[in-house]
Design an enzyme around this catalytic site. Structure first.
Site, PDB file in Angstrom:
ATOM      1  N   CYS A 182      -2.973   6.495  -4.727  1.00  0.00           N
ATOM      2  CA  CYS A 182      -3.121   5.196  -4.861  1.00  0.00           C
ATOM      3  C   CYS A 182      -1.707   5.384  -5.588  1.00  0.00           C
ATOM      4  O   CYS A 182      -1.388   5.209  -5.984  1.00  0.00           O
ATOM      5  CB  CYS A 182      -3.991   4.787  -6.009  1.00  0.00           C
ATOM      6  N   CYS A 216       1.199  -1.260  -0.172  1.00  0.00           N
ATOM      7  CA  CYS A 216       0.016  -0.009   0.353  1.00  0.00           C
ATOM      8  C   CYS A 216       0.929   1.341   0.070  1.00  0.00           C
ATOM      9  O   CYS A 216       1.580   2.193   0.789  1.00  0.00           O
ATOM     10  CB  CYS A 216      -0.885  -0.129   1.159  1.00  0.00           C
TER      11      CYS A 216
END
Ligand code: PYC
Length: 317
Positions: free
Chosen positions: A243, A93
């Site tokens: 992201c 992530c």
């Protein structure tokens, strides 16, 4: 039994470009040692209720990403981490790694400089800059397939690229929806329909892994910013940040199309207007993205897991 018998979990919340990260740094499950991928299996099989307790309502929300801080397998690493969300686990992530580094700095566990961080999909390095910004040097990212056709009920044929950036992404090549916060419902409906269609039509990543992130992109109105995106995450929340793994997948596609060179800066705006600065380096023919952004700590708390509470382990769909 009293509230004093409850399990207490120490967390720090931050956000990276609007996307929250909740780092668990005390009171979490003991997953033992070894590679992070093996510890993730133990987390999933033996402690999944803990995942839900930390990120789901009533303590969390669909958008919350959890990060279980672990002892690294290699003492040369600064930390190990397992990321999770409202429905499961993430390989890597990007926004969460930036949040983790800002959190380790807040806890005074690291100083500015380069730090190795072990994740279930490989070791990344992260540089904490003296101004607080963080650059994540991600694992190798690649495009698996290009111009893949998916038949999406009510929308028709959609074409996109399947790419890996630490998670699996379907990057839609062309679409006409307006990328704005006012349009979140339509963007969510469209990308969720694509996600379902990918599953039904058995379009997967390597080794039949599910493509659980869908990315739309278009031009940005911000000066010198290359692109704006909307990223649908596995549990139907949209990423408030640009992201990190999605930008990595995008860079891998741009490189495959000859649209970005090594060292060139790519600025990626999110749907809420936050921006990551990204670039690639190419080693042994592999593309390694770097993502720079900032995270801010906004809470330090102790979660109380009281077994008398019927929703102690979170509300699960
Ligand atoms: O920044 O890589 C990322 C990410 C994945 C899911 C939410 N954020």
């Amino acid at each position: 039994m009293t509230a004093g018998d409850a399990q207490r979990v120490r967390v720090i919340d931050s956000h990276t470009g609007g996307e929250p990260t909740r780092v668990v740094f005390g009171g979490g499950p003991d997953l033992g040692g070894g590679p992070l991928a093996e510890r993730l299996d133990r987390f999933r099989i033996q402690h999944d209720a803990f995942r839900s307790a930390v990120v789901n309502e009533p303590r969390g929300s669909d958008v919350m990403v959890g990060a279980l801080l672990c002892e690294p397998a290699d003492p040369a690493s600064a930390a190990g981490v397992i990321f999770f969300n409202n429905v499961g686990y993430l390989g890597m992530c990007g926004h969460g790694t930036i949040g983790l580094v800002a959190t380790l700095s807040f806890l005074k566990r690291i100083e500015p400089g380069a730090h190795r961080i072990e994740t279930p999909v490989g070791t990344v390095s992260a540089v904490l800059h003296s101004n607080g910004e963080v650059t994540v040097n991600n694992i190798a990212s690649y495009r698996l397939a290009t111009n893949v056709e998916v038949d999406v009920p009510h929308y028709g044929k959609v074409f996109g690229d399947v790419a890996w950036g630490g998670n699996w992404f379907f990057l839609v090549r062309e679409q006409t929806l307006e990328l704005s916060l006012q349009n979140i419902e339509s963007l969510t409906n469209f990308t969720w329909a694509i996600r379902q269609a990918l599953r039904q039509q058995k379009i997967t990543g390597t080794g039949n892994q599910e493509i659980d992130h869908v990315e739309l992109y278009g031009p940005s109105d911000l000066p010198s910013v290359n692109s704006k995106n909307f990223v649908l995450c596995p549990g139907k929340a949209y990423d408030r940040s640009p992201c990190g793994t999605g930008t990595s997948a995008k860079l891998a596609c741009l490189y495959a199309d000859g649209k970005i060179r090594e060292g060139e800066i790519w600025k990626q705006e999110s749907i809420v207007g936050s921006v990551f600065e990204a670039s690639i380096s190419v080693r042994d023919g592999k593309v390694y993205p770097s993502i720079k952004g900032s995270a801010f700590v906004n809470s330090e708390a102790e979660l109380v897991l009281d077994p008398r509470d019927p929703f102690c382990m979170g509300i699960r769909a």
